[in-house]
Enzyme design. Structure first.
Site, PDB file in Angstrom:
ATOM      1  N   ASP A  43       0.848  -1.205   0.000  1.00  0.00           N
ATOM      2  CA  ASP A  43       0.000   0.000   0.000  1.00  0.00           C
ATOM      3  C   ASP A  43       0.874   1.242   0.000  1.00  0.00           C
ATOM      4  O   ASP A  43       1.610   1.491   0.946  1.00  0.00           O
ATOM      5  CB  ASP A  43      -0.898   0.013   1.246  1.00  0.00           C
ATOM      6  CG  ASP A  43      -1.844   1.219   1.251  1.00  0.00           C
ATOM      7  OD1 ASP A  43      -2.974   1.083   0.768  1.00  0.00           O
ATOM      8  OD2 ASP A  43      -1.418   2.298   1.723  1.00  0.00           O
ATOM      9  N   TYR A  48       3.023   9.854  -0.797  1.00  0.00           N
ATOM     10  CA  TYR A  48       4.090   9.336   0.072  1.00  0.00           C
ATOM     11  C   TYR A  48       5.477   9.583  -0.535  1.00  0.00           C
ATOM     12  O   TYR A  48       6.488   9.428   0.161  1.00  0.00           O
ATOM     13  CB  TYR A  48       3.924   7.832   0.347  1.00  0.00           C
ATOM     14  CG  TYR A  48       2.632   7.425   1.036  1.00  0.00           C
ATOM     15  CD1 TYR A  48       1.751   8.380   1.542  1.00  0.00           C
ATOM     16  CD2 TYR A  48       2.299   6.083   1.180  1.00  0.00           C
ATOM     17  CE1 TYR A  48       0.573   8.001   2.155  1.00  0.00           C
ATOM     18  CE2 TYR A  48       1.117   5.706   1.797  1.00  0.00           C
ATOM     19  CZ  TYR A  48       0.250   6.660   2.281  1.00  0.00           C
ATOM     20  OH  TYR A  48      -0.920   6.269   2.885  1.00  0.00           O
ATOM     21  N   LYS A  73      -2.672   5.624  -4.368  1.00  0.00           N
ATOM     22  CA  LYS A  73      -3.790   6.560  -4.142  1.00  0.00           C
ATOM     23  C   LYS A  73      -3.595   7.850  -4.922  1.00  0.00           C
ATOM     24  O   LYS A  73      -2.464   8.336  -5.055  1.00  0.00           O
ATOM     25  CB  LYS A  73      -3.903   6.894  -2.643  1.00  0.00           C
ATOM     26  CG  LYS A  73      -3.916   5.652  -1.763  1.00  0.00           C
ATOM     27  CD  LYS A  73      -4.069   5.968  -0.296  1.00  0.00           C
ATOM     28  CE  LYS A  73      -3.746   4.747   0.547  1.00  0.00           C
ATOM     29  NZ  LYS A  73      -2.308   4.567   0.834  1.00  0.00           N
ATOM     30  N   HIS A 110      -7.664   9.432  -2.397  1.00  0.00           N
ATOM     31  CA  HIS A 110      -7.024   9.502  -1.077  1.00  0.00           C
ATOM     32  C   HIS A 110      -7.855  10.277  -0.051  1.00  0.00           C
ATOM     33  O   HIS A 110      -7.886   9.928   1.127  1.00  0.00           O
ATOM     34  CB  HIS A 110      -5.645  10.159  -1.233  1.00  0.00           C
ATOM     35  CG  HIS A 110      -4.676   9.815  -0.159  1.00  0.00           C
ATOM     36  ND1 HIS A 110      -3.326   9.720  -0.370  1.00  0.00           N
ATOM     37  CD2 HIS A 110      -4.844   9.548   1.156  1.00  0.00           C
ATOM     38  CE1 HIS A 110      -2.720   9.418   0.768  1.00  0.00           C
ATOM     39  NE2 HIS A 110      -3.618   9.301   1.704  1.00  0.00           N
TER      40      HIS A 110
HETATM   41  P1  NAP Z   1       0.842   1.945  11.925  1.00  0.00           P
HETATM   42  O1  NAP Z   1       1.006   0.791  10.994  1.00  0.00           O
HETATM   43  O2  NAP Z   1      -0.335   2.036  12.808  1.00  0.00           O
HETATM   44  O3  NAP Z   1       2.099   2.065  12.876  1.00  0.00           O
HETATM   45  C1  NAP Z   1       3.413   2.072  12.410  1.00  0.00           C
HETATM   46  C2  NAP Z   1       4.324   2.252  13.644  1.00  0.00           C
HETATM   47  O4  NAP Z   1       4.271   1.072  14.452  1.00  0.00           O
HETATM   48  C3  NAP Z   1       5.753   2.461  13.261  1.00  0.00           C
HETATM   49  O5  NAP Z   1       6.291   3.405  14.180  1.00  0.00           O
HETATM   50  C4  NAP Z   1       6.401   1.095  13.494  1.00  0.00           C
HETATM   51  O6  NAP Z   1       7.758   1.270  13.854  1.00  0.00           O
HETATM   52  C5  NAP Z   1       5.580   0.554  14.639  1.00  0.00           C
HETATM   53  N1  NAP Z   1       5.461  -0.930  14.613  1.00  0.00           N
HETATM   54  C6  NAP Z   1       5.110  -1.703  13.568  1.00  0.00           C
HETATM   55  N2  NAP Z   1       5.042  -2.998  13.925  1.00  0.00           N
HETATM   56  C7  NAP Z   1       5.343  -3.046  15.245  1.00  0.00           C
HETATM   57  C8  NAP Z   1       5.433  -4.106  16.175  1.00  0.00           C
HETATM   58  N3  NAP Z   1       5.180  -5.378  15.832  1.00  0.00           N
HETATM   59  N4  NAP Z   1       5.784  -3.803  17.468  1.00  0.00           N
HETATM   60  C9  NAP Z   1       6.035  -2.509  17.830  1.00  0.00           C
HETATM   61  N5  NAP Z   1       5.974  -1.465  16.979  1.00  0.00           N
HETATM   62  C10 NAP Z   1       5.620  -1.730  15.696  1.00  0.00           C
HETATM   63  O7  NAP Z   1       0.931   3.337  11.099  1.00  0.00           O
HETATM   64  P2  NAP Z   1       0.794   3.819   9.605  1.00  0.00           P
HETATM   65  O8  NAP Z   1       2.058   3.525   8.864  1.00  0.00           O
HETATM   66  O9  NAP Z   1       0.361   5.220   9.661  1.00  0.00           O
HETATM   67  O10 NAP Z   1      -0.390   2.971   8.976  1.00  0.00           O
HETATM   68  C11 NAP Z   1      -0.203   1.816   8.177  1.00  0.00           C
HETATM   69  C12 NAP Z   1      -0.376   2.121   6.702  1.00  0.00           C
HETATM   70  O11 NAP Z   1      -1.662   2.676   6.434  1.00  0.00           O
HETATM   71  C13 NAP Z   1       0.571   3.210   6.163  1.00  0.00           C
HETATM   72  O12 NAP Z   1       1.893   2.772   6.024  1.00  0.00           O
HETATM   73  C14 NAP Z   1      -0.100   3.580   4.875  1.00  0.00           C
HETATM   74  O13 NAP Z   1       0.153   2.621   3.874  1.00  0.00           O
HETATM   75  C15 NAP Z   1      -1.575   3.556   5.310  1.00  0.00           C
HETATM   76  N6  NAP Z   1      -2.073   4.902   5.700  1.00  0.00           N
HETATM   77  C16 NAP Z   1      -3.060   5.478   4.945  1.00  0.00           C
HETATM   78  C17 NAP Z   1      -3.573   6.711   5.282  1.00  0.00           C
HETATM   79  C18 NAP Z   1      -4.675   7.298   4.454  1.00  0.00           C
HETATM   80  O14 NAP Z   1      -4.993   8.499   4.619  1.00  0.00           O
HETATM   81  N7  NAP Z   1      -5.279   6.541   3.562  1.00  0.00           N
HETATM   82  C19 NAP Z   1      -3.099   7.404   6.406  1.00  0.00           C
HETATM   83  C20 NAP Z   1      -2.089   6.810   7.174  1.00  0.00           C
HETATM   84  C21 NAP Z   1      -1.597   5.556   6.818  1.00  0.00           C
HETATM   85  P3  NAP Z   1       8.975   0.630  12.998  1.00  0.00           P
HETATM   86  O15 NAP Z   1       8.756   0.988  11.536  1.00  0.00           O
HETATM   87  O16 NAP Z   1      10.179   1.277  13.592  1.00  0.00           O
HETATM   88  O17 NAP Z   1       8.908  -0.852  13.237  1.00  0.00           O
END
Ligand code: NAP
Length: 285
Positions: A43, A48, A73, A110
């Site tokens: 994704d 990004y 997106k 998006h």
């Molecule tokens: P998330 O997946 O909720 O959290 C990522 C954070 O969690 C990072 O700091 C990561 O650190 C940590 N982490 C991951 N696995 C872990 C584990 N097993 N134990 C402890 N810490 C852990 O945040 P997100 O990246 O915002 O959301 C996921 C995806 O959703 C994004 O990458 C993106 O593709 C999508 N997204 C979409 C939108 C939208 O508007 N459509 C908005 C935000 C995000 P490390 O990397 O250091 O491990």
């Protein structure tokens, strides 16, 4: 990998890998590592700034295109005097070129901002032409989603929205089920906000299954039928986040997690005028 079936029959892996906030220079290595770990669903987004690096990792992996599920997106189009449909098509082509692909599995609007009806008409054409196997939206509240559905031909296959233990979206999900739209969580860990990884309730449930808090959260979401795309740059966590299908949360544990719902965003409100204006002023594509 477990799949969900979208409203047009397309199969989508229920668990994928998100690349938001991975710096462009680190994205290729992270995605190569995720693909080596076994992720087949990626994704990204034009905003990004790392589509090229995702594409380079796909190419380097040698994995057959049909074995991958790739989402990107469309950012808010800015075409006050031009054609938003033509601009959307141009943005799609730019994303596809950066990714080095000749079709997408899922293309999302998006943000529910700007002329997203014009954008949706362009996405419908991309879908009919086979260039985007499925099309959907992101960050749409129920009222906007229903309005889009009621005034267009193709029902969005997916709505990707903030969904995690502190913002559970049960009513949104119920409406999406009724309307044939697959819910997909962004920020499954709330990016660690509100002490998610040290939450005592989630920790106790994890201890009962020999699993981490992250694994409990991903199991809770997938058990609810929510598609998840956790992000990590660490190989050990990438593996941990995939290893969530060998245990089942009990009804009591699901009910315990339900008590954590605060019902509000941990990030920002898409209905806040200042935020709407700020997002609308961003230019990507
Ligand atoms: P998330 O997946 O909720 O959290 C990522 C954070 O969690 C990072 O700091 C990561 O650190 C940590 N982490 C991951 N696995 C872990 C584990 N097993 N134990 C402890 N810490 C852990 O945040 P997100 O990246 O915002 O959301 C996921 C995806 O959703 C994004 O990458 C993106 O593709 C999508 N997204 C979409 C939108 C939208 O508007 N459509 C908005 C935000 C995000 P490390 O990397 O250091 O491990």
């Amino acid at each position: 990998m477990h799949n969900v079936t979208l409203n047009n029959g397309v199969q989508m892996p229920i668990l994928g890998f998100g690349v938001y906030q991975i710096p462009d220079g680190e994205t290729q290595a992270a995605v190569e590592s995720a693909l080596a770990t076994g992720y087949r669903h990626l994704d990204t987004a034009a905003s990004y700034g790392n589509e090229e690096a995702v594409g380079a990792a796909i190419k380097a992996s040698g994995i057959a295109r049909e074995d991958l599920f790739v989402t990107t997106k469309l950012w808010i189009q800015h075409a006050p005097t031009g054609s938003v449909e033509e601009d959307t098509r141009r943005s799609f082509d730019n994303s596809l070129n950066r990714l080095g692909l000749d079709y997408l599995d899922l293309y999302l609007i998006h943000q529910p901002l700007g002329d997203y009806y014009g954008e949706w008409r362009a996405l419908q054409k991309l879908n009919k032409a086979g260039l985007a196997r499925a099309i959907g939206v992101s960050n749409f509240h129920p009222d906007r989603l229903v309005d889009l559905i009621d005034h267009n031909e193709i029902v969005p296959a997916v709505n990707q929205i903030e969904t995690h233990p502190f913002h559970q979206r049960a009513a949104d999900q119920a409406l999406m089920i009724e309307r044939g739209v697959q819910i997909e969580s962004w920020g499954p860990f709330a990016e660690g906000k509100n002490g998610l990884f040290t939450n005592p309730l989630l920790g106790a449930i994890g201890a009962a299954h020999g699993k981490s808090v992250a694994q409990v959260v991903l199991r809770w979401l997938t058990q609810r039928g929510v598609v998840v795309i956790p992000k990590s740059v660490k190989a050990e966590r990438m593996a941990q986040n995939m290893d969530v299908f060998d245990f089942t949360l009990t009804e009591e544990q699901m009910a315990t997690i339900a008590t954590l719902d605060a019902g509000t965003s941990q990030f920002f409100d898409h209905r806040d005028p200042a935020m709407v204006s700020w997002l609308g002023g961003r230019r990507y594509n």
